[in-house]
Each structure stands twice: as C-alpha cells, then as structure tokens.
Design a protein around this motif. Structure first.
Motif, PDB file in Angstrom:
ATOM      1  N   VAL A   1     -12.165  -4.476 -41.232  1.00 18.93           N
ATOM      2  CA  VAL A   1     -11.799  -5.842 -40.843  1.00 18.93           C
ATOM      3  C   VAL A   1     -10.944  -6.492 -41.934  1.00 18.93           C
ATOM      4  O   VAL A   1     -11.300  -6.476 -43.113  1.00 18.93           O
ATOM      5  CB  VAL A   1     -13.057  -6.697 -40.572  1.00 18.93           C
ATOM      6  N   LYS A   2      -9.810  -7.084 -41.544  1.00 18.56           N
ATOM      7  CA  LYS A   2      -8.864  -7.681 -42.487  1.00 18.56           C
ATOM      8  C   LYS A   2      -9.000  -9.199 -42.594  1.00 18.56           C
ATOM      9  O   LYS A   2      -8.562  -9.794 -43.582  1.00 18.56           O
ATOM     10  CB  LYS A   2      -7.427  -7.346 -42.069  1.00 18.56           C
TER      11      LYS A   2
ATOM     12  N   ASP B   1     -10.056 -10.031 -37.384  1.00 19.08           N
ATOM     13  CA  ASP B   1      -8.656  -9.606 -37.508  1.00 19.08           C
ATOM     14  C   ASP B   1      -7.667 -10.589 -36.900  1.00 19.08           C
ATOM     15  O   ASP B   1      -6.584 -10.197 -36.439  1.00 19.08           O
ATOM     16  CB  ASP B   1      -8.464  -8.211 -36.884  1.00 19.08           C
TER      17      ASP B   1
ATOM     18  N   ASN C   1      -4.734 -13.371 -36.931  1.00 21.81           N
ATOM     19  CA  ASN C   1      -3.529 -13.413 -37.745  1.00 21.81           C
ATOM     20  C   ASN C   1      -3.434 -14.765 -38.470  1.00 21.81           C
ATOM     21  O   ASN C   1      -2.564 -15.592 -38.185  1.00 21.81           O
ATOM     22  CB  ASN C   1      -2.291 -13.201 -36.857  1.00 21.81           C
TER      23      ASN C   1
END
Length: 232
Positions: free
Chosen positions: A51-52, A223, A225
């Motif tokens: 997971v970012k 995730d 943006n």
C-alpha cells in the motif's frame, strides 16, 4: 505560545495507527465456517505491505491516555501527511489542521495562519511513515499479534469483514501508539474480499487507571492518488 507548540508536538506524535470508528452494521455470522485467525491476519499483513497511501479516521471511547481524541488524516508511504486532529487543552477540545511535507510540519490552531515546526521535532516522538512501513507499522502489528481468534463475519462500512480478537504486543504497538507499556487486547476487522485491514480497536485502561477505554483506527482510500503540498 510555547505551551501550544508543545501540545502540537504531542498531538502529532500520536500514530496514525490509532483511533477512529468505522461504522459496523448488518448481520453477524459467528458460525463454524469462519477462517482461522492467524490465516486472516497473515493475509491482511501481506495486503498492507504494498500500500502506497491511505486515509484513516481516528476516535476514542472513554478517556484513554492519548494526546489525540479525534482525527481525519491522509498519509503517503513517504511519511507526508495532512489532516485535522482534535486535542484537549485546559479541558477544552482544540482542533489543529496540519500538513507534513518533507522536513517541515505546517500547523494551524484555533486562530491565525499556519506556523512551522521541523519534522525532526515530531519524529523524536513519532515517525508518521511508521504506519505504512512493512517492518514497523500495521503490517508488522498484524503478524506480531498473538492468540488470534476469528470471532465473526460482519459488515464494516458496507464491506464484509472478519473480526479477529488478538493480543497486540507492546513493543510493536508502542511504535504506533507512543506510551504503550503493556500488551493490549484488541480486535482487527479484515475485508473478506481483498484481505485489507479496515479497522483496529485497542483496549486500554482510562487515564489514571480508571475504567476501560478504547482507541480505534479505521483505514480507507487505499492507494488513493493524494497530492500533499505545503499550504500557501
């Protein structure tokens, strides 16, 4: 002003990994078809590692000995973050808006514009990137939990999830919740579809040892943006 700055530092020191309720509703299935607790947490840990970014909300029940009572935060794996926190000062709730970018924390209290603090002053108490760090954050907490037992399958924010009770070891929990000095009983809700943890609830004694309190963290917007930039 010095006192307020100390409060801000203390507030930002509470890990995102803590506090906030995700509504649980719908039916509950506590039948024998439930998967084994260790399997559920192992899958959840694996799902967290890539997971970012994510969003999380924070809430408390009772009077747990934590600096932040409520929060709504967006976080990048780099550690950059933005959101609002509610702390208590002089017995009164105060809301702080903050943006953490690179080596600087921008914060705004009840009055006035944004002020700045060095990131290092916050990192001494808590490193925000810990939440998404596979070796220190939620992923690590899930594999380090002991005695996991799946209690039920139920709805969390409209998603089917498994509720797992486990003991959260103090050495890992303290990375996410500064000041933890004992293993904590808690519950983790893991989405049945994608295995991502959607809520964590930690049980602890209230301030001064009085009564039972809870710190809950709800995770969402995996995730997403996010674009986190310093305030102008």
């Amino acid at each position: 002003m010095a006192t307020f700055r100390v409060r801000v530092i203390a507030a930002l020191s509470l890990p995102p990994a803590l506090v906030a309720t995700g509504c649980t509703g719908g039916g509950t299935d506590s039948g024998t078809s439930l998967p084994e607790g260790r399997q559920v947490l192992t899958q959840a840990s694996a799902a967290m590692r890539p997971v970012k970014s994510l969003g999380f909300t924070l809430d408390t029940e009772g009077d747990p000995p934590v600096a932040v009572k409520r929060g709504d935060i967006k976080l990048l794996k780099s550690g950059d973050a933005q959101g609002t926190l509610q702390i208590t000062q002089g017995g009164q709730p105060i809301e702080i808006s903050f943006v953490l970018v690179g080596q600087t924390v921008h914060y705004k209290g009840v009055t006035g514009g944004y002020q700045r603090l060095p990131r290092a002053m916050v990192a001494q108490l808590y490193d925000p990137s810990a939440l998404l760090d596979p070796e220190r954050g939620v992923a690590r907490l899930l594999t380090a939990a002991t005695g996991p037992k799946t209690e039920a399958r139920e709805k969390v924010d409209g998603k089917d999830a498994y509720r797992v009770r486990a003991t959260l070891p103090k050495d890992v929990a303290a990375t996410l919740v500064p000041g933890v000095t004992a293993d904590l009983p808690g519950q983790v809700w893991v989405a049945a579809a994608d295995h991502r943890p959607v809520k964590l609830r930690m049980e602890m004694a209230g301030t001064g040892g009085a009564g039972k309190s809870h710190v809950t963290v709800s995770l969402n917007e995996f995730d997403a943006n996010y674009k986190i930039t310093p305030p102008k």
